[in-house]
Design a protein around this motif. Structure first.
Motif, PDB file in Angstrom:
ATOM      1  N   MET A 121     -14.562   8.510 -25.836  1.00 14.32           N
ATOM      2  CA  MET A 121     -14.309   8.550 -24.236  1.00 14.32           C
ATOM      3  C   MET A 121     -12.934   8.654 -24.216  1.00 14.32           C
ATOM      4  SD  MET A 121     -15.364   5.666 -21.300  1.00 14.32           S
ATOM      5  CE  MET A 121     -14.038   4.628 -21.922  1.00 14.32           C
ATOM      6  N   GLN A 122     -12.360   9.223 -22.947  1.00 14.92           N
ATOM      7  CA  GLN A 122     -11.066   9.328 -22.868  1.00 14.92           C
ATOM      8  C   GLN A 122     -10.771   8.898 -21.402  1.00 14.92           C
ATOM      9  OE1 GLN A 122      -9.184  13.506 -23.612  1.00 14.92           O
ATOM     10  NE2 GLN A 122     -11.235  14.170 -23.807  1.00 14.92           N
ATOM     11  N   VAL A 123      -9.564   8.557 -21.363  1.00  9.19           N
ATOM     12  CA  VAL A 123      -8.965   7.762 -20.252  1.00  9.19           C
ATOM     13  C   VAL A 123      -7.719   8.494 -19.569  1.00  9.19           C
ATOM     14  CG1 VAL A 123      -7.816   5.614 -18.886  1.00  9.19           C
ATOM     15  CG2 VAL A 123      -9.680   5.507 -20.679  1.00  9.19           C
ATOM     16  N   THR A 124      -7.764   8.879 -18.460  1.00  4.35           N
ATOM     17  CA  THR A 124      -6.691   9.759 -17.791  1.00  4.35           C
ATOM     18  C   THR A 124      -6.135   8.761 -16.539  1.00  4.35           C
ATOM     19  OG1 THR A 124      -8.126  10.751 -16.202  1.00  4.35           O
ATOM     20  CG2 THR A 124      -7.643  11.850 -18.339  1.00  4.35           C
ATOM     21  N   ASN A 125      -4.701   9.027 -16.307  1.00  2.86           N
ATOM     22  CA  ASN A 125      -4.157   8.294 -15.055  1.00  2.86           C
ATOM     23  C   ASN A 125      -3.546   9.369 -14.189  1.00  2.86           C
ATOM     24  OD1 ASN A 125      -3.250   6.371 -17.644  1.00  2.86           O
ATOM     25  ND2 ASN A 125      -4.402   5.467 -16.418  1.00  2.86           N
ATOM     26  N   THR A 126      -3.545  10.682 -14.469  1.00  3.86           N
ATOM     27  CA  THR A 126      -3.117  11.601 -13.662  1.00  3.86           C
ATOM     28  C   THR A 126      -4.039  12.479 -13.035  1.00  3.86           C
ATOM     29  OG1 THR A 126      -2.378  13.055 -15.525  1.00  3.86           O
ATOM     30  CG2 THR A 126      -0.701  11.167 -14.818  1.00  3.86           C
ATOM     31  N   CYS A 186      -8.203   6.804 -13.822  1.00  2.00           N
ATOM     32  CA  CYS A 186      -7.976   5.557 -13.236  1.00  2.00           C
ATOM     33  C   CYS A 186      -6.545   5.811 -12.987  1.00  2.00           C
ATOM     34  CB  CYS A 186      -7.843   4.459 -14.353  1.00  2.00           C
ATOM     35  SG  CYS A 186      -7.407   2.881 -13.811  1.00  2.00           S
ATOM     36  N   PRO A 187      -6.242   6.377 -11.618  1.00  2.00           N
ATOM     37  CA  PRO A 187      -5.154   6.847 -11.161  1.00  2.00           C
ATOM     38  C   PRO A 187      -4.302   5.492 -10.384  1.00  2.00           C
ATOM     39  CG  PRO A 187      -6.771   7.494  -9.549  1.00  2.00           C
ATOM     40  CD  PRO A 187      -7.498   7.007 -10.782  1.00  2.00           C
ATOM     41  N   GLU A 247      -0.159   8.128  -7.200  1.00  2.00           N
ATOM     42  CA  GLU A 247      -0.792   9.226  -7.738  1.00  2.00           C
ATOM     43  C   GLU A 247      -1.737  10.047  -6.870  1.00  2.00           C
ATOM     44  OE1 GLU A 247      -1.359  12.493 -10.772  1.00  2.00           O
ATOM     45  OE2 GLU A 247       0.005  10.850 -10.397  1.00  2.00           O
ATOM     46  N   MET A 248      -2.591   9.184  -5.991  1.00  2.00           N
ATOM     47  CA  MET A 248      -3.501   9.696  -5.330  1.00  2.00           C
ATOM     48  C   MET A 248      -3.142   9.997  -3.891  1.00  2.00           C
ATOM     49  SD  MET A 248      -6.468   9.983  -6.777  1.00  2.00           S
ATOM     50  CE  MET A 248      -7.729  10.081  -5.535  1.00  2.00           C
ATOM     51  N   TYR A 249      -2.122   9.548  -3.649  1.00  2.00           N
ATOM     52  CA  TYR A 249      -1.553   9.606  -1.956  1.00  2.00           C
ATOM     53  C   TYR A 249      -0.331   9.822  -2.025  1.00  2.00           C
ATOM     54  CZ  TYR A 249      -5.956   7.613  -0.407  1.00  2.00           C
ATOM     55  OH  TYR A 249      -7.424   7.204  -0.340  1.00  2.00           O
ATOM     56  N   HIS A 250       0.234  11.391  -1.783  1.00  2.00           N
ATOM     57  CA  HIS A 250       1.621  11.735  -1.525  1.00  2.00           C
ATOM     58  C   HIS A 250       1.722  11.828  -0.221  1.00  2.00           C
ATOM     59  CE1 HIS A 250       1.275  13.036  -5.529  1.00  2.00           C
ATOM     60  NE2 HIS A 250       0.182  13.563  -5.530  1.00  2.00           N
ATOM     61  N   LEU A 299     -11.216  13.114  -4.925  1.00  2.00           N
ATOM     62  CA  LEU A 299     -11.933  12.857  -6.029  1.00  2.00           C
ATOM     63  C   LEU A 299     -12.926  14.283  -6.296  1.00  2.00           C
ATOM     64  CD1 LEU A 299     -13.161   9.076  -6.162  1.00  2.00           C
ATOM     65  CD2 LEU A 299     -11.377  10.410  -7.661  1.00  2.00           C
ATOM     66  N   PHE A 300     -13.432  14.611  -5.328  1.00  2.00           N
ATOM     67  CA  PHE A 300     -14.296  16.111  -5.381  1.00  2.00           C
ATOM     68  C   PHE A 300     -13.422  17.136  -5.883  1.00  2.00           C
ATOM     69  CE2 PHE A 300     -17.965  14.755  -2.352  1.00  2.00           C
ATOM     70  CZ  PHE A 300     -18.285  13.828  -3.287  1.00  2.00           C
ATOM     71  N   ASN A 301     -11.981  17.318  -5.173  1.00  2.00           N
ATOM     72  CA  ASN A 301     -11.329  18.322  -5.441  1.00  2.00           C
ATOM     73  C   ASN A 301     -10.679  18.213  -6.731  1.00  2.00           C
ATOM     74  OD1 ASN A 301     -11.621  19.861  -3.026  1.00  2.00           O
ATOM     75  ND2 ASN A 301     -10.341  18.441  -1.896  1.00  2.00           N
ATOM     76  N   ILE A 302     -10.491  17.041  -7.319  1.00  2.00           N
ATOM     77  CA  ILE A 302      -9.739  16.889  -8.579  1.00  2.00           C
ATOM     78  C   ILE A 302     -10.735  17.284  -9.727  1.00  2.00           C
ATOM     79  CG2 ILE A 302      -8.757  15.146 -10.161  1.00  2.00           C
ATOM     80  CD1 ILE A 302      -7.713  13.858  -7.547  1.00  2.00           C
TER      81      ILE A 302
END
Length: 279
Positions: A1-6, A92-93, A97-100, A134-137
């Motif tokens: 399993m992988q974990v990403t933050n970006t 897990c952002p 990261e999620m809100y510019h 999330l749908f777009n990412i």
């Protein structure tokens, strides 16, 4: 399993999976996972090649004086659960990261002015915004949501329809404790005494299910349910309502499919529960 933050790394992985022709399922969560979340992840595992779980406490769906800072978090626990079920990726952002742009929102105003939307006016705007992101990412083929958040599920279905997302929304049944209490991350806020008191919600649901039938008035269902909740000294009703299952607008009697939903404070903790009835 992988974990990403970006977002960049998540998109890189997703694009590679898409090139391989794999189907992707998404389970959006705010972390502090319990058996209810686990049931969504298992269903996602059964129906997709790749399982992505988002683990993000979304600040835009919390109003002033709500429990954003206190909301329980335990990523190590979440990660262990996801890995044990067979998730392929946890995204897990951070909020940054999620809100510019804090002024960029998605809002589906219809369906959101009753039930939880009435007392939490910004909540569903925040939900729609983060789910859209999330749908777009992740670009999932399917996304999984619990029926405990019935109004949220209805709003997301409408958002997918209105905004032309090519995603199948899968609603999954409420998961309950052995004594009937609907599983919720906020159950951890309850003291032992409050935990016992919280059973008034599931008792009210059971009573409503016993009473409801085609043609019955809303008051004939809701009043006995409210009596059960009001008999518990630690309980305070936010709402107990019967609404049309599609429009989320109040109804006076059962002549079409309905949702009977409630929000109840047990001490300072706000809990929700519901049941549906199809004519």
């Amino acid at each position: 399993m992988q974990v990403t933050n970006t977002i960049e790394k998540t998109r890189e992985l997703v694009n590679n999976w898409k090139k391989e022709g794999k189907t992707i399922g998404l389970v959006p969560t705010m972390g502090y996972l319990h058996e209810g979340h686990a049931s969504l992840i298992r269903r996602c595992r059964e129906e997709n090649d790749i399982v992505v779980v988002s683990d993000f406490v979304n600040p835009t769906q919390f109003g002033p004086n709500e429990d954003l800072e206190a909301y329980p978090r335990d990523f190590d626990r979440d990660s262990a659960l996801c890995e044990s079920i067979g998730a392929d990726l946890i995204f897990c952002p951070s909020p940054v990261e999620m809100y510019h742009d804090p002024h960029a929102f998605v809002s589906i105003d219809t369906l959101s002015d009753t039930l939880c939307g009435k007392t939490r006016p910004i909540h569903f705007k925040g939900v729609c915004t983060v789910v859209s992101k999330l749908f777009n990412i992740v670009k999932p083929d399917r996304a999984y949501f619990g029926q405990k958040d019935a109004q949220q599920l209805a709003i997301i279905r409408k958002m997918v329809l209105d905004l032309n997302f090519d995603i199948q929304i899968v609603g999954c049944p409420i998961v309950r404790e052995e004594d009937g209490l609907a599983k919720s991350s906020r159950n951890t806020y309850l003291s032992c005494e409050e935990r016992k008191a919280a059973l008034c919600l599931s008792k009210a649901v059971k009573k409503g299910q016993e009473l409801i039938r085609n043609g019955i008035t809303a008051s004939e269902v809701l009043e006995p349910m409210c009596e059960i909740i009001n008999s518990e000294p630690l309980a305070r009703i936010d709402y107990v309502s019967m609404v049309d299952a599609l429009s989320m607008q109040p109804v006076d009697s059962v002549n079409a499919d309905v949702l009977v939903a409630m929000a109840v404070y047990i001490g300072k903790t706000r809990l929700i529960d519901n049941f549906s009835y199809e004519v």
